[in-house]
Motif scaffolding. Structure first.
Motif, PDB file in Angstrom:
ATOM      1  N   ALA A  76       0.828  -1.289  -0.043  1.00  0.00           N
ATOM      2  CA  ALA A  76       0.077   0.108   0.079  1.00  0.00           C
ATOM      3  C   ALA A  76       0.728   1.327  -0.093  1.00  0.00           C
ATOM      4  CB  ALA A  76      -1.057   0.161   1.157  1.00  0.00           C
ATOM      5  N   GLY A  77       2.207   1.103  -0.060  1.00  0.00           N
ATOM      6  CA  GLY A  77       2.982   2.419  -0.225  1.00  0.00           C
ATOM      7  C   GLY A  77       3.679   2.722   1.149  1.00  0.00           C
ATOM      8  N   GLU A 382      16.149   5.641   6.558  1.00  0.00           N
ATOM      9  CA  GLU A 382      14.942   6.415   6.597  1.00  0.00           C
ATOM     10  C   GLU A 382      13.894   5.590   5.822  1.00  0.00           C
ATOM     11  OE1 GLU A 382      16.143  10.066   4.829  1.00  0.00           O
ATOM     12  OE2 GLU A 382      17.253  10.998   6.573  1.00  0.00           O
ATOM     13  N   TYR A 383      14.454   4.809   5.048  1.00  0.00           N
ATOM     14  CA  TYR A 383      13.237   3.874   4.391  1.00  0.00           C
ATOM     15  C   TYR A 383      12.589   2.907   5.091  1.00  0.00           C
ATOM     16  CZ  TYR A 383      11.690   0.525   0.527  1.00  0.00           C
ATOM     17  OH  TYR A 383      10.958  -0.148  -0.316  1.00  0.00           O
ATOM     18  N   ASN A 423      10.009   0.620  -7.659  1.00  0.00           N
ATOM     19  CA  ASN A 423       8.556   1.034  -7.841  1.00  0.00           C
ATOM     20  C   ASN A 423       8.614   1.039  -9.517  1.00  0.00           C
ATOM     21  OD1 ASN A 423       6.528   3.110  -9.211  1.00  0.00           O
ATOM     22  ND2 ASN A 423       5.840   2.557  -6.887  1.00  0.00           N
ATOM     23  N   ILE A 424       8.100   0.310 -10.526  1.00  0.00           N
ATOM     24  CA  ILE A 424       7.579   0.177 -11.618  1.00  0.00           C
ATOM     25  C   ILE A 424       6.133   0.097 -12.122  1.00  0.00           C
ATOM     26  CG2 ILE A 424       8.307  -0.976 -13.814  1.00  0.00           C
ATOM     27  CD1 ILE A 424      10.448  -2.257 -12.464  1.00  0.00           C
ATOM     28  N   THR A 435      10.322   3.106  -3.442  1.00  0.00           N
ATOM     29  CA  THR A 435      11.510   2.432  -3.812  1.00  0.00           C
ATOM     30  C   THR A 435      12.488   2.730  -2.859  1.00  0.00           C
ATOM     31  OG1 THR A 435      11.255   3.120  -6.313  1.00  0.00           O
ATOM     32  CG2 THR A 435      13.532   3.004  -5.664  1.00  0.00           C
ATOM     33  N   GLY A 436      13.350   1.644  -2.632  1.00  0.00           N
ATOM     34  CA  GLY A 436      14.536   1.773  -1.710  1.00  0.00           C
ATOM     35  C   GLY A 436      15.373   0.435  -1.674  1.00  0.00           C
ATOM     36  N   LEU A 437      16.360   0.361  -0.930  1.00  0.00           N
ATOM     37  CA  LEU A 437      17.398  -0.398  -0.814  1.00  0.00           C
ATOM     38  C   LEU A 437      17.028  -1.339   0.280  1.00  0.00           C
ATOM     39  CD1 LEU A 437      19.849  -1.697  -2.131  1.00  0.00           C
ATOM     40  CD2 LEU A 437      21.243  -0.634  -0.415  1.00  0.00           C
ATOM     41  N   PHE A 438      16.453  -2.870  -0.158  1.00  0.00           N
ATOM     42  CA  PHE A 438      15.877  -3.821   0.596  1.00  0.00           C
ATOM     43  C   PHE A 438      16.865  -4.678   1.046  1.00  0.00           C
ATOM     44  CE2 PHE A 438      12.456  -6.025   2.557  1.00  0.00           C
ATOM     45  CZ  PHE A 438      11.406  -5.354   2.729  1.00  0.00           C
TER      46      PHE A 438
END
Length: 520
Positions: A76-77, A382-383, A423-424, A435-438
């Motif tokens: 859901a973002g 911060e992600y 995010n695509i 979008t973020g480094l996971f």
């Protein structure tokens, strides 16, 4: 006669003193260093050789997994909330196979690692533990395809999502044994032309993280399966017989003296050892950095000297990973050749501290960092809404080196594997995520304790060296005292002129006499 004997004694004592000075200043250190070199060099007759060839202890290999606790919220973002599960502990055994000897005092070999699950050390955790993680293989395929052919990605996505088990979300629930070593099955028998295309590509060029199923109808994806019971190498290493300071230095890997993946000879240099063997340390010139080569990331790294510390009742030099190893190019210009563009929707890989893109090395968009983004940019933290907490004590990499032999008394290497969650908009599974480094997981490899027998062997050697050091200076002291004693004997025997005592004594010149009864 007494004077002559005293002079002879004094002469002999001076000779003894000179010999003692030479032995103390040069002879004893030379003998000790020669014996140490014979013990630690990689030669069939050395004490070190068999311990190097087959590691006498099991290293620990620990894995900590980032379990995703709020998949629906992420879809859901919202920001991810992670839960670290682990460590899952394995015993790691290492054995080298010597292939031959080369010029320039080198030895050529391969290394085989074997992993065995340590249930006792893992506590209540078992290999059947299920975790929900980012679907690493799916994101790997999506991001690779996005860079190569973004226009047809929506058509490929349906096949990819079925093949990689990502029909609804970019997350997957899996048993850790399948993720680590056994493998998650990827089915090539599905009746889709795009899957046939994917499988055809995998058959022609199988990545190291995949192995072909026995029935040839699919592949198994695992992160560490390719490391287990597999010969890695060959390596070519300096034996240290000609120059002990070069002991352990790796000069080639897979017959290459430079890692060409980075397109730059500086970043491709092979520096240092394999992190299990180091040369003795010259305490008059202690290195500020020690280097080690990591084939899994196709580069050499380094640790910086922090200081001298006591461990196991011995003095050791303590090194820890330098913050500049994975630094941005603005902080460390030397890292610019490790930078590759387009690893992220936001960054080119060189603007962020603490991360490194392995695409040139592995052919996959994997990003490594220190655990929990320790020493990395605050932006990465911060992600997340929870579960990422950098801690130096838990996430630092370090080593204690005993200076006389270069032995590793204690050491841990820690690394984290990440992939971008991007995010695509035209991909249903990725259209609404941030979008973020996971992070996927982080590993810890090394030895935090030393077995009693090896520790006693090293401490005994230290004790003997201590006795030798005492004997070295005791010899010098005794020789000095004997020389002083001989000098006193010479003086007292009258064999050498001395200044007379001052009290009512007179000095008479030759040819003069004094008559105390002579009148005036």
């Amino acid at each position: 006669m007494l004077g002559k004997n005293a002079k002879l004694f004094f002469g002999l004592s001076m000779c003894g003193l000179i010999i003692a000075i030479v032995l103390s200043a040069w002879g004893f250190p030379k003998i000790v260093n020669t014996q140490i070199q014979k013990s630690v060099q990689l030669d069939n007759s050395s004490m070190m050789y068999e311990k190097w060839r087959k590691l006498p202890i099991a290293l620990t290999f620990q894995v900590n997994v980032f379990n995703v606790t709020n998949v629906d919220d992420i879809m859901a973002g919202k920001k991810p909330i992670l839960q670290e599960i682990g460590p899952f502990v394995y015993k790691e055994y290492r054995e080298r196979t010597v292939l031959g000897y080369g010029e320039n005092d080198t030895i050529k070999y391969t290394v085989k690692k074997t992993y065995e699950y340590d249930q006792e050390a893992s506590g209540a955790l078992t290999e059947d533990q299920e975790v929900t993680i980012i679907n690493y293989s799916y994101m790997n395929a999506i991001l690779t395809a996005y860079e190569l052919m973004p226009g047809i990605l929506p058509m490929l996505n349906e096949a990819m999502s079925q093949f990689f088990g990502a029909q609804d979300t970019p997350f997957i629930t899996v048993k850790v044994k399948d993720l680590f070593f056994d493998g998650m099955f990827l089915d090539c028998s599905l009746n889709m032309s795009a899957i046939a295309l994917i499988c055809g590509k995998l058959k022609a060029d199988t990545p190291s993280v995949m192995r072909r199923a026995e029935d040839k109808n699919g592949f198994y994806f695992s992160l560490f399966g390719q490391w287990n019971n597999t010969d890695i190498g060959p390596f070519e290493m300096v034996r240290g017989r000609e120059n002990i300071r070069e002991l352990g230095h790796i000069v080639s890997y897979q017959d290459k003296k430079v890692m060409n993946h980075w397109g730059d000879p500086y970043c491709g240099m092979l520096n240092g050892s394999d992190a299990t063997i180091f040369p003795p340390i010259d305490e008059s010139d202690v290195p500020n950095k020690i280097y080690f080569f990591e084939p899994e990331i196709c580069r050499s790294s380094y640790a910086s000297l922090v200081g001298q510390r006591a461990i196991y009742n011995m003095s050791a030099y303590y090194y820890e990973i330098d913050r500049l190893v994975f630094a941005s190019k603005s902080a460390n210009p030397d890292n610019k050749c490790f930078c590759r563009k387009n690893w992220s929707a936001k960054h080119d890989g060189c603007l962020l501290m603490g991360v490194m893109n392995l695409m040139p090395c592995k052919g996959a968009p994997a990003i490594i960092s220190l655990p929990h983004y320790y020493l990395a940019s605050e932006e990465l933290l911060e992600y997340f809404d929870g579960g990422i907490t950098p801690d130096k004590e838990k996430h630092n990499s370090y080593v204690y080196l005993e200076p006389k032999t270069g032995a590793v008394l204690q050491g841990m290497q820690r690394i984290q594997f990440n992939i971008e969650l991007r995010n695509i908009p035209n991909i249903p599974q990725l259209a609404t995520v941030q979008t973020g480094l996971f992070p996927l997981l982080w590993i810890e490899e090394g030895a935090d304790t030393m077995p009693d027998d090896l520790l006693k062997e090293l401490q005994d050697a230290h004790t003997i060296l201590g006795y030798v050091e005492v004997a070295r200076w005791l010899l010098l002291v005794i020789a000095s005292l004997v020389c002083v004693g001989a000098a006193v004997c010479v003086v007292r025997s009258g064999a050498a002129p001395v200044w007379p005592r001052s009290n009512n004594d007179f000095i008479l010149n030759p040819g003069h006499s004094l008559d105390i009864n002579k009148g005036h």
